[in-house]
Design a protein around this motif. Structure first.
Motif, PDB file in Angstrom:
ATOM      1  N   SER A 251      66.621  44.619  74.882  1.00 15.84           N
ATOM      2  CA  SER A 251      65.409  44.557  74.062  1.00 15.84           C
ATOM      3  C   SER A 251      64.433  45.679  74.368  1.00 15.84           C
ATOM      4  O   SER A 251      63.287  45.645  73.964  1.00 15.84           O
ATOM      5  CB  SER A 251      64.698  43.213  74.295  1.00 15.84           C
TER       6      SER A 251
ATOM      7  N   MET B 142      74.342  41.795  71.660  1.00 15.36           N
ATOM      8  CA  MET B 142      73.419  41.574  70.539  1.00 15.36           C
ATOM      9  C   MET B 142      72.255  42.533  70.738  1.00 15.36           C
ATOM     10  O   MET B 142      71.501  42.398  71.711  1.00 15.36           O
ATOM     11  CB  MET B 142      72.917  40.121  70.523  1.00 15.36           C
TER      12      MET B 142
ATOM     13  N   TYR C 289      68.695  44.139  70.115  1.00 12.15           N
ATOM     14  CA  TYR C 289      67.385  44.071  69.470  1.00 12.15           C
ATOM     15  C   TYR C 289      67.230  45.441  68.789  1.00 12.15           C
ATOM     16  O   TYR C 289      66.489  46.302  69.240  1.00 12.15           O
ATOM     17  CB  TYR C 289      66.282  43.937  70.502  1.00 12.15           C
TER      18      TYR C 289
ATOM     19  N   MET D   9      69.657  42.510  65.672  1.00 13.17           N
ATOM     20  CA  MET D   9      68.485  41.651  65.547  1.00 13.17           C
ATOM     21  C   MET D   9      67.319  42.418  64.927  1.00 13.17           C
ATOM     22  O   MET D   9      67.173  43.624  65.168  1.00 13.17           O
ATOM     23  CB  MET D   9      68.065  41.144  66.924  1.00 13.17           C
TER      24      MET D   9
ATOM     25  N   LYS E 121      63.107  41.999  64.781  1.00 18.08           N
ATOM     26  CA  LYS E 121      62.080  41.285  65.543  1.00 18.08           C
ATOM     27  C   LYS E 121      60.744  41.959  65.374  1.00 18.08           C
ATOM     28  O   LYS E 121      60.697  43.179  65.463  1.00 18.08           O
ATOM     29  CB  LYS E 121      62.505  41.323  67.015  1.00 18.08           C
TER      30      LYS E 121
ATOM     31  N   ALA F  45      70.585  38.679  63.326  1.00 19.99           N
ATOM     32  CA  ALA F  45      69.719  37.706  63.992  1.00 19.99           C
ATOM     33  C   ALA F  45      68.261  38.026  63.690  1.00 19.99           C
ATOM     34  O   ALA F  45      67.892  39.196  63.559  1.00 19.99           O
ATOM     35  CB  ALA F  45      69.959  37.744  65.506  1.00 19.99           C
TER      36      ALA F  45
ATOM     37  N   TYR G 278      64.356  37.050  65.182  1.00 18.46           N
ATOM     38  CA  TYR G 278      63.663  36.426  66.307  1.00 18.46           C
ATOM     39  C   TYR G 278      62.244  36.058  65.875  1.00 18.46           C
ATOM     40  O   TYR G 278      61.412  36.925  65.664  1.00 18.46           O
ATOM     41  CB  TYR G 278      63.626  37.402  67.486  1.00 18.46           C
TER      42      TYR G 278
ATOM     43  N   ALA H 231      69.345  36.379  57.623  1.00 16.49           N
ATOM     44  CA  ALA H 231      69.693  36.039  59.001  1.00 16.49           C
ATOM     45  C   ALA H 231      70.873  35.067  59.048  1.00 16.49           C
ATOM     46  O   ALA H 231      70.965  34.157  58.229  1.00 16.49           O
ATOM     47  CB  ALA H 231      68.487  35.423  59.715  1.00 16.49           C
TER      48      ALA H 231
END
Ligand code: PBG
Length: 327
Positions: free
Chosen positions: A164, A189, A191, A245, A247, A268, A270, A306
């Motif tokens: 991340s 995964m 970010y 992801m 975010k 994904a 978040y 998502a």
């Protein structure tokens, strides 16, 4: 009236509304973020995140039991170490807080799926997500530590790692390090599309990870930019990311939708700490209906593309999904 098309025809009955739904969800797509902290006998509520706690390792099994009972099968672990230093050495220590939490969790609840956040900011004394040179976050020197951190998580039992930090090249650096040590099957995964956002405020209080000076704008993205989200996502695809992801979630659904259409990777979203804190505060004041708002937020993320949803409301959502109150 000679109306041929009447949109309301499909809205006249609850059973019909459910039949024609475009967005369906189930709890297997939920990931619950959890905070583990060095120390003993600690279960302390995070002031800005009512209902969310920091757990010491001895308390973690009780929390994991609640997660499993709620019907959530995936967790994301964040660590809060007792000691922070400029190089964030507890991030990649064999006996670091996340590494110990993984060993304990995997032993007690092997049926849960353990994902770890890979970043430096909870571990560095200056609170930045990488190594400093002067006041600059040094990209390439940070990659080495991130790779080391990811490997130590996997060796401690992590099923998946989730970087991340937003350094350039970290997906490739982590992929190569994991492969070199025989962890070719462990997914990453990314970010991938992470904006510099005020919505992370409560998290930084929870993790004590606010930067001591400056901000994260030299590595996290500028929220005025939409196409840049695609650039970041495609770069991470090229570097070997398995899941992408976006975010935060709620204010970034345009970006989520773009990336979902442009790539073939699972997506994904978040829903971050600030989103959670706003809902909690509004609900406590009686200004909004918590369950309805949470469900609407969740559905909007899935509707935008998502496949996976990270949320501090995962346990509640799993229950509402099971009862057919959402999805
Ligand atoms: C670590 C990290 C952050 C979040 C997830 N991983 C904080 C940040 O980037 O400052 C935020 C999560 C949340 O707000 O719920 N870099």
């Amino acid at each position: 009236m000679e109306l041929i098309q009447r949109g309301r025809r499909l809205r006249g009955h609850e059973t019909l509304r459910r039949m024609v739904r475009e967005t369906r969800m189930d709890s297997s797509s939920l990931i619950y973020p959890m905070f583990v902290i060095d120390g003993e006998n600690i279960k302390e509520e995070i002031p800005s995140m009512e209902g969310q706690y920091r757990y010491s390792i001895d308390q973690l099994p009780y929390a994991l039991e609640e997660v499993a009972k709620a019907g959530v099968s995936n967790i994301m672990l964040f660590g809060i170490p007792a000691h922070k230093d400029p190089l964030g050495s507890q991030a990649y220590a064999t006996d670091g807080i996340v590494q110990r939490a993984l060993r304990e969790g995997k032993k007690r609840f092997p049926e849960l799926y353990y994902i770890t956040d890979v970043c430096m900011c909870e571990y560095t004394s200056h609170g930045h997500c990488g190594v400093l040179q002067g006041e600059k976050v040094e990209n390439d020197a940070t990659l080495e530590l991130l790779a080391q951190t990811a490997l130590s998580h996997v060796e401690a039992g992590a099923d998946m790692v989730a970087p991340s930090d937003m350094m350039d090249g970290r997906i490739l650096a982590i992929r190569q390090r994991l492969d070199l040590h025989g962890h070719k099957e462990t997914p990453i995964m990314s970010y991938a599309v992470k904006y510099a956002s005020a919505f992370y405020g409560p998290f930084r209080e929870a993790a004590g990870s606010a930067p001591a000076f400056g901000d994260r704008k030299t590595y996290q993205m500028d929220y005025h930019n939409r196409r840049e989200g695609l650039k970041e996502a495609l770069q991470d695809v090229a570097e070997g990311a398995d899941i992408l992801m976006v975010k935060p979630a709620m204010s970034y659904l345009d970006v989520l939708s773009d990336v979902a259409q442009a790539t073939h990777l699972p997506m994904a979203a978040y829903s971050v700490s600030g989103e959670y804190a706003m809902v909690k505060a509004g609900a406590r004041l009686g200004y909004i209906e918590e369950e309805k708002i949470v469900c609407e937020m969740a559905v909007s993320a899935y509707r935008a593309g998502a496949d996976i949803y990270l949320t501090y409301y995962a346990k509640e959502l799993a229950g509402w999904m099971r009862e057919g109150r959402i999805g």
